[in-house]
Write an enzyme that holds these catalytic residues in place. Structure first.
Site, mmCIF file in Angstrom:
data_model
loop_
_atom_site.group_PDB
_atom_site.id
_atom_site.type_symbol
_atom_site.label_atom_id
_atom_site.label_comp_id
_atom_site.label_asym_id
_atom_site.label_seq_id
_atom_site.Cartn_x
_atom_site.Cartn_y
_atom_site.Cartn_z
ATOM 1 N N GLY A 10 44.968 49.966 30.344
ATOM 2 C CA GLY A 10 43.522 50.104 30.399
ATOM 3 C C GLY A 10 42.913 49.151 31.405
ATOM 4 N N GLY A 12 42.491 46.128 31.206
ATOM 5 C CA GLY A 12 43.234 44.877 31.283
ATOM 6 C C GLY A 12 44.652 45.102 31.771
ATOM 7 N N CYS A 160 32.207 45.148 19.239
ATOM 8 C CA CYS A 160 31.757 45.589 20.560
ATOM 9 C C CYS A 160 30.428 46.312 20.376
ATOM 10 C CB CYS A 160 32.811 46.504 21.180
ATOM 11 S SG CYS A 160 32.515 46.923 22.896
ATOM 12 N N ILE A 302 41.334 42.826 24.071
ATOM 13 C CA ILE A 302 41.031 43.162 22.682
ATOM 14 C C ILE A 302 42.238 42.970 21.779
ATOM 15 C CG2 ILE A 302 40.320 45.065 21.159
ATOM 16 C CD1 ILE A 302 38.612 46.116 23.442
ATOM 17 N N CYS A 356 28.619 40.549 30.651
ATOM 18 C CA CYS A 356 28.592 41.973 30.360
ATOM 19 C C CYS A 356 27.433 42.665 31.065
ATOM 20 C CB CYS A 356 28.479 42.187 28.852
ATOM 21 S SG CYS A 356 28.533 43.922 28.354
ATOM 22 N N LYS A 391 25.829 48.590 37.423
ATOM 23 C CA LYS A 391 26.925 49.170 36.652
ATOM 24 C C LYS A 391 27.475 50.423 37.317
ATOM 25 C CE LYS A 391 28.649 50.346 32.139
ATOM 26 N NZ LYS A 391 28.493 50.248 30.681
#
Length: 436
Positions: A10, A12, A160, A302, A356, A391
């Site tokens: 993913g 990461g 989250c 995570i 974020c 974003k």
């Protein structure tokens, strides 16, 4: 020659594979294992959930991109990890031996904790995976054809919260664009947070004020300190508590269409390794991202165990955001390379700082919390159209970076320099660890 296996591909795991291969070179082998044969850019799933993005915009096949960088790719589910034998058993019965393992699997979505909340069972959807976001869009189209009550938010144990606020605002924005906002009889935001804008980190900047105002402007009624017990026959059953955790009231909300962030748990193959994880199935690591029991296992994102920032009346977890994951990956790569090269004592730390970007329709919110636990040296919550545009740009940048096989950290080299706070990195990392 050492063999490093990265489990999970993913946001990461795939950068980790590139960074690891770049660090180790041709003299060592890097293998990437993923349940899916495609990469999915999870931060854009809320857009997919209303049709603002298409699947092909945020996914692509992994194999051709990683293999041209000399990384072996296996698209099979990991069924079991034998940490003593240093092997991973795959779904087809084959096994892979590793010298070092980096776990970057992300979470298992624990829908079973709230009966009726599985996206395949009823009206409540998820945007935690691309498949779920596509399913949510299908259900959203049904809502557009026959409007009804909407409930969006986060379950007890969620860690989250950003996507919940994102999706609520995006759905409201889309309904307004379609001229259908007034056709929805009720729009509720139900969250396990003790107050709006808590975000699992005791708030940041004026997150409470800004997000409260944003929900109010969209006509979304907020319910905090809530635990959802079940979803049944178009009703969401909710218990609301006070600051002491005592039940204030039990009530139901009608729901024709909903999206709730579920609680996360570790995936079974990882959670079942004796001594590796906490009761939730998340890997217990030291300051260097290394398992406290197995010296050749590292974990990032995570998948790792991070204690809640504070105890809340309804359980909430601490988020693991992009910069945090990125820094964990870089630290793990550095430390594994140091181990392979025999540089005893040469270690570096990841950071648990929070950064974020969250889209909210035609606007957005960005927050920076350094460190994640208060008191902070940087405590910023910004709001405006520029965040939405940032974003959008970041999605295109990150996907292009993954296709090019570039391992350059984004937040470290771009965002922090832009904000002029690079100098805080080392001291906030140390303070973060002390506070935890």
């Amino acid at each position: 020659m050492a063999h490093v296996v990265i489990l999970g591909a993913g946001t990461g795991g795939m950068p980790a594979a590139y960074e690891m291969k770049h660090a180790l070179g041709a003299g060592h082998e890097v293998t990437l294992i993923s349940t899916n044969d495609y990469f999915q850019f999870v931060p854009s799933n809320p857009w997919l959930g209303v049709g603002w993005s298409k699947r092909e915009d945020i996914t692509f096949p992994i194999r051709p991109y990683v293999e041209r960088r000399g990384i072996k790719f296996i698209a099979k589910n990991a069924e079991k990890i034998d940490a003593e034998a240093q092997t991973i058993t795959l779904a087809d019965g084959s096994s892979v031996h590793y010298d070092y393992l980096m776990i970057a699997t992300g979470p298992r979505l624990a829908f079973e904790l709230v009966p009726g909340s599985d996206p395949h069972e009823g009206p409540v959807q998820s945007v935690c995976t691309t498949d779920h976001a596509e399913l949510a869009y299908g259900k959203y189209q049904e809502l557009l054809e026959n409007p009804g009550p909407i409930v969006i938010g986060a379950m007890a144990g969620a860690s989250c919260f950003g996507p919940a606020y994102e999706y609520a605002m995006i759905v409201a924005s889309d309904l307004k664009k379609r001229g259908m906002r007034d056709k929805v009889p009720s729009f509720s935001f139900v969250t396990s947070e003790p107050y709006i804008g808590h975000l699992g980190i005791s708030g940041v900047g004026d997150s409470t004020g800004i997000l409260t105002k944003g929900l109010e402007e969209e006509g979304i009624k907020a319910y905090t300190n809530c635990k959802v017990s079940k979803v049944e026959n178009g009703e969401m059953f909710i218990t609301q508590v006070n600051d002491k955790g005592e039940t204030v009231k039990e009530f139901t909300l009608p729901v024709k269409f909903g999206m709730m962030i579920p609680a996360f748990r570790g995936i079974p193959a990882v959670a079942n390794v004796e001594g590796l994880c906490n009761p939730g199935g998340f890997v217990i690591v030291d300051d260097n991202q290394r398992s406290k029991k197995y010296s050749n296992i590292y974990a990032v994102g995570i998948a790792i165990a991070i204690p809640p920032v504070e105890a809340t009346p309804v359980p909430t977890g601490a988020p693991k955001t992009g910069y945090m994951i990125e820094s964990m990956v870089s630290a793990s790569v550095y430390n594994i390379k140091a181990d392979i090269e025999g540089r005893v004592g040469d270690k570096t730390m990841g950071t648990w700082n929070a950064v974020c970007f969250a889209d909210m329709g035609d606007r957005g919110a960005a927050f920076v919390a350094l460190p994640q636990i208060k008191p902070r040296k940087v405590d910023i919550f910004a709001y405006g159209r520029w965040v939405h545009l940032a974003k959008v740009a970041f999605e295109k940048y990150f996907i292009r970076k993954m296709k090019m096989g570039v391992s350059e950290p984004f937040y470290e080299r771009v965002l922090f320099k832009m904000m002029g706070i690079t100098r805080l990195k080392e001291e906030t990392e140390v303070e973060q660890r002390k506070a935890s």
